[in-house]
Design an enzyme around this catalytic site. Structure first.
Site, PDB file in Angstrom:
ATOM      1  N   PRO A 218       0.797  -1.206   0.000  1.00  0.00           N
ATOM      2  CA  PRO A 218       0.000   0.000   0.000  1.00  0.00           C
ATOM      3  C   PRO A 218       0.830   1.256   0.000  1.00  0.00           C
ATOM      4  CG  PRO A 218      -0.074  -1.131   2.120  1.00  0.00           C
ATOM      5  CD  PRO A 218       1.092  -1.591   1.365  1.00  0.00           C
ATOM      6  N   GLU A 219       0.587   2.055  -0.968  1.00  0.00           N
ATOM      7  CA  GLU A 219       1.047   3.434  -0.931  1.00  0.00           C
ATOM      8  C   GLU A 219      -0.178   4.299  -0.682  1.00  0.00           C
ATOM      9  OE1 GLU A 219       3.853   4.768  -3.771  1.00  0.00           O
ATOM     10  OE2 GLU A 219       4.598   2.757  -4.194  1.00  0.00           O
TER      11      GLU A 219
END
Length: 271
Positions: free
Chosen positions: A2-3
Site C-alpha cells: 500500500p502506498e
DNA sequence: CAACGGACCTGCCTGC
DNA sequence: TGCAGGCAGGTCCGTT
C-alpha cells in the site's frame, strides 16, 4: 502493497461501515506486528464508537471519543469489512467487531503493519508529528520541494520518498512521477530548479489522483475495504517495465537499485 | 546534520 | 521435486 492511493482507497471503502458504529468486541490473534499491539487495546477500544476514519500519510486514524487507533498497513497489510462469521484466512491478525454485525478484519502476511492506540491528538503522535505535507494538499508546492532540497546531495528519488519531505509517496509513485516530470531519478535533489520542482509536484498530484480514481495499484494481493483490487497497474508507465519499450519514445526502460529500492526510468526521456 | 545499512516478516519466483 | 537465494508496495533506528 500500500502506498497512499491504496490506503486512501481502503479508507473510502471502510469508512461508511465504521462511522458511527460501536466496537463491540476486539479479537487479536497475533499481537506481534511491527510493534506489539498493546495489552490494553481490547479493553480500551471495546464499547467505543468510531466517529471518523481519516488518513495521514499512509496511516489510517480511527477516531473515538477517548482516543484514536493508528493503523498502518506496512508492505502487505489489507483491511476488509466482512460479516463476523466469515471464516478466517491465514494472517487474519485482528478483528474489530461492530454493532452492525460486520467486522473490520486486518490481514498482514509480513506483519510490517501496526495497530496503535493513542489518547493524544494523532497529529502529535511521534510517528506523525514530523511528517511532511500531504501531497494532495496545498502546502505541497514547488517552493517546499525546492527549499528543503538546498544543499541535499541525495538523489531526487529517495528525496521524494522521504516522509519528512512529503508524506506518503512510495516506490511505485515516485518512479511514475519522476517519469512524468522527465526528471532522472539519480539527479541530486539539490541540483533541480524551482521550475522543474513545479513540474514534479504537478506529476505527483496527477499520478496519485489518477491512482486513487482507479482504486489503487494491485501488484499481487492488494484489495480495498470492499474486497476489490485496484486497477491502476495497467496505467503504470515505468514501474515493473524493465526492458519494455518506453511508452513515449520506445527506448527500453532501465532498472537499477537506488537507495536500496528498485528504480525504473527511461534513459532518453528523463534527465 | 546527512547518508547508509540493517532490522522487522512471509510469500513467491527463479535457477540449480 | 526440493531447496537456496533473491526480491517485494514501508519506514524506523543505529552507525558512520
Amino acid at each position: 502493497m500500500p502506498e497512499l492511493p491504496e490506503v486512501e482507497t481502503t479508507r473510502r471503502g471502510i469508512a461508511p461501515h465504521l462511522t458511527g458504529q460501536p466496537v463491540v468486541r476486539v479479537i487479536i490473534r497475533q499481537r506481534r506486528l511491527r510493534w506489539p499491539i498493546s495489552d490494553e487495546l481490547e479493553q480500551v477500544l471495546s464499547g467505543q464508537t468510531i466517529h471518523a476514519v481519516e488518513r495521514r500519510a499512509k496511516y489510517l486514524l480511527l477516531r473515538t471519543d477517548r482516543g484514536s487507533v493508528l493503523l498502518h498497513l506496512g508492505m502487505s497489510g489489507s483491511l476488509r469489512i466482512l460479516p463476523c462469521a466469515t471464516p478466517l484466512r491465514k494472517h487474519d491478525h485482528v478483528d474489530l467487531e461492530l454493532g452492525s454485525g460486520y467486522c473490520l478484519r486486518f490481514n498482514d502476511p509480513r506483519r510490517f503493519g501496526c495497530l496503535l492506540w493513542t489518547t493524544d491528538p494523532p497529529e502529535r503522535h511521534p510517528l506523525l508529528c514530523d511528517l511532511g505535507p500531504e501531497p494532495l494538499e496545498s502546502e505541497f508546492t514547488a517552493t517546499h520541494l525546492y527549499t528543503l532540497a538546498r544543499g541535499r546531495r541525495v538523489s531526487v528519488k529517495p528525496y521524494l520518498m522521504d516522509s519528512h519531505v512529503v508524506a506518503g509517496v512510495g516506490n511505485i509513485y515516485a518512479n511514475e512521477a519522476l517519469f512524468m516530470a522527465g526528471i532522472h531519478p539519480a539527479r541530486a535533489a539539490g541540483r533541480i530548479s524551482l521550475a522543474r520542482y513545479g513540474t514534479l509536484a504537478d506529476a505527483v498530484r496527477e499520478v496519485l489522483t489518477q491512482a486513487i480514481n482507479e482504486g489503487g495499484t494491485t501488484l499481487r494481493d492488494f484489495v480495498g475495504g470492499t474486497g476489490e483490487p485496484g486497477y491502476f497497474r495497467q496505467y503504470l508507465r515505468v514501474y515493473e517495465r524493465n526492458r519494455l519499450p518506453c511508452r513515449t519514445c520506445g527506448e527500453p526502460i532501465q532498472l537499477r537499485p537506488l537507495g536500496q529500492r528498485a528504480t525504473y526510468y527511461c534513459p532518453r526521456c528523463q534527465h
